[in-house]
Design a protein around this motif. Structure first.
Motif, PDB file in Angstrom:
ATOM      1  N   MET A  54       0.702  -1.184   0.050  1.00  0.00           N
ATOM      2  CA  MET A  54      -0.025  -0.307  -0.085  1.00  0.00           C
ATOM      3  C   MET A  54       0.777   1.246   0.024  1.00  0.00           C
ATOM      4  O   MET A  54       0.567   2.361  -0.371  1.00  0.00           O
ATOM      5  CB  MET A  54      -0.764   0.013   1.323  1.00  0.00           C
ATOM      6  CG  MET A  54      -2.051  -0.833   1.014  1.00  0.00           C
ATOM      7  SD  MET A  54      -3.233  -0.436  -0.362  1.00  0.00           S
ATOM      8  CE  MET A  54      -3.855   1.141   0.103  1.00  0.00           C
ATOM      9  N   SER A  55       2.116   1.391   0.433  1.00  0.00           N
ATOM     10  CA  SER A  55       2.973   2.494   0.553  1.00  0.00           C
ATOM     11  C   SER A  55       3.255   2.862  -0.941  1.00  0.00           C
ATOM     12  O   SER A  55       3.659   4.018  -1.248  1.00  0.00           O
ATOM     13  CB  SER A  55       4.162   2.161   1.351  1.00  0.00           C
ATOM     14  OG  SER A  55       5.002   1.142   0.872  1.00  0.00           O
ATOM     15  N   SER A  56       3.319   1.972  -1.792  1.00  0.00           N
ATOM     16  CA  SER A  56       3.436   2.149  -3.242  1.00  0.00           C
ATOM     17  C   SER A  56       2.458   2.906  -3.988  1.00  0.00           C
ATOM     18  O   SER A  56       2.662   3.644  -5.011  1.00  0.00           O
ATOM     19  CB  SER A  56       4.070   1.058  -3.994  1.00  0.00           C
ATOM     20  OG  SER A  56       2.807   0.032  -4.391  1.00  0.00           O
ATOM     21  N   VAL A  57       1.171   2.783  -3.285  1.00  0.00           N
ATOM     22  CA  VAL A  57       0.117   3.491  -4.237  1.00  0.00           C
ATOM     23  C   VAL A  57       0.224   4.890  -4.328  1.00  0.00           C
ATOM     24  O   VAL A  57      -0.046   5.235  -5.517  1.00  0.00           O
ATOM     25  CB  VAL A  57      -1.155   2.960  -3.381  1.00  0.00           C
ATOM     26  CG1 VAL A  57      -2.409   3.912  -4.024  1.00  0.00           C
ATOM     27  CG2 VAL A  57      -1.495   1.578  -3.335  1.00  0.00           C
ATOM     28  N   ALA A  58       0.723   5.515  -3.600  1.00  0.00           N
ATOM     29  CA  ALA A  58       0.878   6.902  -3.549  1.00  0.00           C
ATOM     30  C   ALA A  58       1.734   7.415  -4.885  1.00  0.00           C
ATOM     31  O   ALA A  58       1.727   8.521  -5.487  1.00  0.00           O
ATOM     32  CB  ALA A  58       1.397   7.535  -2.350  1.00  0.00           C
ATOM     33  N   THR A  59       2.671   6.457  -5.298  1.00  0.00           N
ATOM     34  CA  THR A  59       3.535   6.850  -6.427  1.00  0.00           C
ATOM     35  C   THR A  59       2.703   6.711  -7.846  1.00  0.00           C
ATOM     36  O   THR A  59       3.233   7.112  -8.747  1.00  0.00           O
ATOM     37  CB  THR A  59       4.493   5.958  -6.416  1.00  0.00           C
ATOM     38  OG1 THR A  59       4.235   4.517  -6.766  1.00  0.00           O
ATOM     39  CG2 THR A  59       5.296   5.849  -5.115  1.00  0.00           C
ATOM     40  N   ILE A  60       1.597   6.148  -7.799  1.00  0.00           N
ATOM     41  CA  ILE A  60       0.760   5.856  -8.980  1.00  0.00           C
ATOM     42  C   ILE A  60       0.634   7.197  -9.931  1.00  0.00           C
ATOM     43  O   ILE A  60       0.814   7.026 -11.001  1.00  0.00           O
ATOM     44  CB  ILE A  60      -0.442   5.162  -8.671  1.00  0.00           C
ATOM     45  CG1 ILE A  60      -0.124   3.573  -8.279  1.00  0.00           C
ATOM     46  CG2 ILE A  60      -1.343   4.967 -10.197  1.00  0.00           C
ATOM     47  CD1 ILE A  60      -1.291   2.665  -7.854  1.00  0.00           C
ATOM     48  N   PRO A  61       0.179   8.277  -9.411  1.00  0.00           N
ATOM     49  CA  PRO A  61       0.013   9.194  -9.939  1.00  0.00           C
ATOM     50  C   PRO A  61       1.326   9.858 -10.695  1.00  0.00           C
ATOM     51  O   PRO A  61       1.135  10.859 -11.529  1.00  0.00           O
ATOM     52  CB  PRO A  61      -0.661  10.303  -8.980  1.00  0.00           C
ATOM     53  CG  PRO A  61      -1.173   9.495  -7.995  1.00  0.00           C
ATOM     54  CD  PRO A  61      -0.345   8.593  -7.820  1.00  0.00           C
ATOM     55  N   HIS A  62       2.354   9.571 -10.082  1.00  0.00           N
ATOM     56  CA  HIS A  62       3.673  10.138 -10.845  1.00  0.00           C
ATOM     57  C   HIS A  62       4.347   9.111 -11.691  1.00  0.00           C
ATOM     58  O   HIS A  62       5.442   9.431 -12.210  1.00  0.00           O
ATOM     59  CB  HIS A  62       4.480  10.374  -9.570  1.00  0.00           C
ATOM     60  CG  HIS A  62       3.999  11.055  -8.531  1.00  0.00           C
ATOM     61  ND1 HIS A  62       3.697  12.500  -8.756  1.00  0.00           N
ATOM     62  CD2 HIS A  62       3.590  10.861  -7.318  1.00  0.00           C
ATOM     63  CE1 HIS A  62       2.999  13.097  -7.673  1.00  0.00           C
ATOM     64  NE2 HIS A  62       3.034  12.075  -6.660  1.00  0.00           N
ATOM     65  N   MET A  63       3.710   7.879 -11.842  1.00  0.00           N
ATOM     66  CA  MET A  63       4.261   6.903 -12.988  1.00  0.00           C
ATOM     67  C   MET A  63       4.072   7.576 -14.286  1.00  0.00           C
ATOM     68  O   MET A  63       3.398   8.376 -14.730  1.00  0.00           O
ATOM     69  CB  MET A  63       3.315   5.690 -12.851  1.00  0.00           C
ATOM     70  CG  MET A  63       3.836   4.929 -11.760  1.00  0.00           C
ATOM     71  SD  MET A  63       2.789   3.259 -11.468  1.00  0.00           S
ATOM     72  CE  MET A  63       3.357   2.470 -12.705  1.00  0.00           C
ATOM     73  N   LYS A  64       4.835   6.859 -15.074  1.00  0.00           N
ATOM     74  CA  LYS A  64       5.007   7.077 -16.651  1.00  0.00           C
ATOM     75  C   LYS A  64       3.792   6.530 -17.289  1.00  0.00           C
ATOM     76  O   LYS A  64       3.209   6.767 -18.539  1.00  0.00           O
ATOM     77  CB  LYS A  64       6.480   6.737 -17.344  1.00  0.00           C
ATOM     78  CG  LYS A  64       7.668   7.488 -16.657  1.00  0.00           C
ATOM     79  CD  LYS A  64       8.751   6.927 -17.270  1.00  0.00           C
ATOM     80  CE  LYS A  64       9.988   7.760 -16.971  1.00  0.00           C
ATOM     81  NZ  LYS A  64      11.153   6.822 -17.487  1.00  0.00           N
ATOM     82  N   ALA A  65       3.490   5.226 -16.896  1.00  0.00           N
ATOM     83  CA  ALA A  65       2.252   4.490 -17.199  1.00  0.00           C
ATOM     84  C   ALA A  65       1.032   5.077 -17.185  1.00  0.00           C
ATOM     85  O   ALA A  65       0.847   5.904 -16.390  1.00  0.00           O
ATOM     86  CB  ALA A  65       2.175   3.124 -16.732  1.00  0.00           C
ATOM     87  N   ARG A  66       0.035   5.113 -18.296  1.00  0.00           N
ATOM     88  CA  ARG A  66      -1.183   5.825 -18.241  1.00  0.00           C
ATOM     89  C   ARG A  66      -2.145   4.873 -17.612  1.00  0.00           C
ATOM     90  O   ARG A  66      -3.064   5.772 -17.208  1.00  0.00           O
ATOM     91  CB  ARG A  66      -1.609   6.150 -19.797  1.00  0.00           C
ATOM     92  CG  ARG A  66      -0.947   7.212 -20.498  1.00  0.00           C
ATOM     93  CD  ARG A  66      -1.680   7.792 -21.584  1.00  0.00           C
ATOM     94  NE  ARG A  66      -1.108   8.932 -21.949  1.00  0.00           N
ATOM     95  CZ  ARG A  66      -1.525  10.204 -21.738  1.00  0.00           C
ATOM     96  NH1 ARG A  66      -2.735  10.108 -21.032  1.00  0.00           N
ATOM     97  NH2 ARG A  66      -1.213  11.409 -21.953  1.00  0.00           N
ATOM     98  N   GLY A  67      -2.089   3.839 -17.701  1.00  0.00           N
ATOM     99  CA  GLY A  67      -3.285   3.020 -16.959  1.00  0.00           C
ATOM    100  C   GLY A  67      -2.999   1.755 -16.348  1.00  0.00           C
ATOM    101  O   GLY A  67      -1.905   1.057 -16.821  1.00  0.00           O
ATOM    102  N   LEU A  68      -3.464   1.470 -15.057  1.00  0.00           N
ATOM    103  CA  LEU A  68      -3.017   0.056 -14.637  1.00  0.00           C
ATOM    104  C   LEU A  68      -4.485  -0.550 -14.242  1.00  0.00           C
ATOM    105  O   LEU A  68      -5.154   0.045 -13.512  1.00  0.00           O
ATOM    106  CB  LEU A  68      -2.482   0.492 -13.100  1.00  0.00           C
ATOM    107  CG  LEU A  68      -1.150   1.304 -13.167  1.00  0.00           C
ATOM    108  CD1 LEU A  68      -0.631   1.629 -11.759  1.00  0.00           C
ATOM    109  CD2 LEU A  68       0.039   0.951 -14.073  1.00  0.00           C
ATOM    110  N   THR A  69      -4.497  -1.743 -14.636  1.00  0.00           N
ATOM    111  CA  THR A  69      -5.403  -2.903 -14.303  1.00  0.00           C
ATOM    112  C   THR A  69      -4.942  -3.531 -12.819  1.00  0.00           C
ATOM    113  O   THR A  69      -4.282  -4.305 -13.115  1.00  0.00           O
ATOM    114  CB  THR A  69      -5.750  -3.564 -15.532  1.00  0.00           C
ATOM    115  OG1 THR A  69      -5.643  -3.012 -16.532  1.00  0.00           O
ATOM    116  CG2 THR A  69      -7.123  -4.171 -15.346  1.00  0.00           C
ATOM    117  N   VAL A  70      -5.700  -3.054 -11.785  1.00  0.00           N
ATOM    118  CA  VAL A  70      -5.213  -3.624 -10.570  1.00  0.00           C
ATOM    119  C   VAL A  70      -5.991  -4.775 -10.169  1.00  0.00           C
ATOM    120  O   VAL A  70      -7.426  -4.395 -10.008  1.00  0.00           O
ATOM    121  CB  VAL A  70      -5.189  -2.363  -9.896  1.00  0.00           C
ATOM    122  CG1 VAL A  70      -4.514  -2.751  -8.314  1.00  0.00           C
ATOM    123  CG2 VAL A  70      -4.077  -1.314 -10.176  1.00  0.00           C
TER     124      VAL A  70
END
Length: 443
Positions: A54-70
Motif C-alpha cells: 500500500m505504501s507504493s500506491v501514492a506513487t501511481i499518479p507520478h508514474m509514466k504508465a497511463r493506466g493500471l489494471t489492478v
C-alpha cells in the motif's frame, strides 16, 4: 499473479526484470542501445497488484504508465482496491487517451475484483445443489478442508486445518463482488483462474508446525498487505481442481451477467482451464461458415427496412441476452505460458469470447538466458502466434512506481522485438488492444 513475487512452487523471484532482476533494456536479450521509449504514446498495464504494497500506491499518479489494471485476490485486498479506486479510479476513460501528459493525468487506476485460485480453499461452495454448508464448528471446518485439499489434512497433519482461516460462503463473496462492481463502472473481474502447482503455505501460527519449522518461520512484513505467503514454508496440500473450478465458474458467470471483462490465471492446467471456459460458453458458440456459404449469403443478401419499434424490441432483446450469458465478453489469459496449439484453440472463430494474451517479463522471460532457452523460446512462439489485436503487456508486480514502469517498458520492447513491430507503432497497437480489453472499444 506473482504474489510478493513468489512463484507457485515457492521460488523467490527478484522484484523487477524477471528472475535475474536485471531489466531487459540494461543488458538482457534485447539491444541495450535501443531507441528512446515512446511513453507519450500511452502504456497500459493489463495486470498488476500494487495494493499488495500500500505504501507504493501514492506513487501511481507520478508514474509514466497511463493506466493500471489492478487485481484483487483474497479477503484482505478487496476493499483496499475499492478504496484506492475511489481516490484514483478512472472516471472518464477518454482522459486516458487524450493528449495530456501523464503528469497531468490524476486518475489511471482500473480496479478488478476477484478471488484468486491460490486462496480458493478459503471459500466453501454453498451454491451447488445438495451442498453441505460449513456451520462454523471445528468439525465442519475440518470436513471442509479434508474435502477440497489433497492430501486430506486430517489423515497425516491433523492440526493443519485448525490454523487455516474459517471458510467463507461463495454466495456471500459473489454478492459482495457484485456490489463492488456496481460501484465501479469500469471495473473488471479478476484475478480468477486455476492453478495445479500451488501448495498452501503453513500458517503463521500453525499448530501442526514442528519446532524446527516454527524457528525458521519468517516474521510478518508489516509493509505488505496481509494474506500473502511472505516466505512461509509450503505445506504438501493442494486445492482440488474441482473446487477451484467451482469458484472460477461462479465468478465468470458474474462477469457475464454484468458484462465485465475478466483477468484469468492458469498454471500447469492449460487443458483443464480451456475445458472450464469452454463449458461456460457451451451452446453460445459462433457459427463458422465456409467460404462457399459466405459467398452464397452475400450473393443472395437483401435489404430489409426495419421499423423503429422493431429496433427498440431488438435492442432490449440484445441487452437481455448479453446479461444472461454465463461468461465474460472479453478475458485476458495473464502472463500466458501455454503452448501455441492451446492458444490457437482460444482464437478459433467459434469462440464467443474475445480472448487476449498478456505477457510479463517477470513470469514469461528470463533476461539471463538466450532466446533459445526453453522458457524464452516458448514465450516467443506464443507471442508470434497471438493475433496482433489480441496481445497485451503487464508487469504483474506487487509494487507501483519506477519498477512497474521499467517492467512495462521491458515487456513492450520484448513484444515489439519478437513481433517485428517498430517500437512506436507497436506501443500504439498495445494501447489500442488494452482499450478494447478493458472497455470493449474496438478501434
Amino acid at each position: 499473479m506473482c504474489q510478493q513475487h513468489i512463484d507457485s512452487e515457492g521460488v523467490e523471484l527478484a522484484p523487477s526484470g524477471g528472475p535475474s532482476g536485471r531489466p531487459l533494456s540494461q543488458g538482457g536479450s534485447l539491444n541495450p542501445a535501443a531507441e528512446p521509449f515512446p511513453w507519450d504514446v500511452g502504456v497500459f498495464d493489463a495486470h498488476c497488484h500494487p495494493t499488495d504494497t500500500m505504501s507504493s500506491v501514492a506513487t501511481i499518479p507520478h508514474m509514466k504508465a497511463r493506466g493500471l489494471t489492478v487485481m484483487s485476490t483474497r479477503l484482505q485486498d478487496q476493499d483496499l482496491v475499492l478504496d484506492v479506486a475511489r481516490e484514483q479510479g478512472v472516471q472518464n476513460k477518454d482522459s486516458l487517451f487524450s493528449s495530456q501528459t501523464t503528469q497531468e493525468l490524476e486518475r489511471r487506476f482500473i480496479p478488478s475484483f476477484g478471488w484468486h485460485p491460490w486462496f480458493s480453499y478459503q471459500l466453501y461452495d454453498d451454491t451447488a445443489p445438495g451442498a453441505t454448508n460449513y456451520d462454523g464448528s471445528p468439525e465442519s471446518k475440518v470436513t471442509h478442508y479434508d474435502k477440497i485439499l489433497a492430501p486430506a489434512p486430517s489423515a497425516k497433519n491433523p492440526g493443519f486445518s485448525t490454523g487455516l482461516p474459517d471458510p467463507r460462503p461463495l454466495s456471500q463473496f459473489i454478492r459482495e463482488t457484485r456490489e463492488r462492481l456496481d460501484k465501479s463502472p469500469f471495473a473488471l473481474v479478476g484475478e480468477v483462474g486455476l492453478d495445479k502447482a500451488f501448495r498452501i503455505p503453513e500458517s503463521w501460527t500453525s499448530s501442526s508446525s514442528t519446532d524446527a519449522v516454527e524457528e525458521n518461520m519468517p516474521q510478518r512484513d508489516e509493509s505488505l498487505t496481509p494474506g500473502g505467503r511472505e516466505g512461509r514454508q509450503l505445506s504438501p496440500h493442494r486445492v482440488s481442481l474441482d473446487h477451484q473450478s467451482a469458484i472460477l465458474k461462479a465468478q465468470l458467470k458474474l462477469a457475464g451477467e454484468m458484462h465485465r471483462a475478466a483477468s484469468v490465471h492458469g498454471v500447469q492446467v492449460h487443458g483443464a482451464l480451456y475445458n472450464v471456459l469452454a463449458e461456460c460458453w457451451k451452446g453460445h458458440e459462433k457459427e463458422v461458415l465456409s467460404k462457399r456459404e459466405k459467398k452464397r449469403i452475400a450473393a443472395n443478401a437483401e435489404n430489409f427496412e426495419d421499423t423503429s419499434d422493431e429496433e427498440d424490441d431488438n435492442d432490449s432483446k440484445v441487452k437481455k441476452q448479453r446479461k444472461e450469458k454465463p461468461f465474460p465478453p472479453r478475458l485476458c489469459l495473464h502472463s500466458y505460458s501455454g503452448p501455441v496449439n492451446m492458444l490457437k484453440q482460444y482464437i478459433h472463430p467459434s469462440v464467443p469470447v474475445v480472448i487476449f494474451f498478456s505477457f510479463s517479463v517477470a513470469i514469461n522471460w528470463d533476461p539471463e538466458a538466450g532466446t533459445d532457452a526453453d522458457k524464452n523460446k516458448k514465450t516467443a512462439d506464443a507471442i508470434r502466434a497471438a493475433p496482433d489485436d489480441r496481445i497485451l503487456v503487464e508487469s504483474d508486480l506487487h509494487t507501483a512506481g519506477d519498477r512497474m514502469d521499467q517492467a512495462l517498458e521491458d515487456a513492450c520492447r520484448l513484444v515489439c522485438s519478437i513481433k517485428g513491430w517498430p517500437l512506436r507503432e507497436g506501443v500504439e497497437r498495445l494501447a489500442r488492444n488494452w482499450r478494447h480489453f478493458v472497455f470493449g472499444d474496438e478501434l
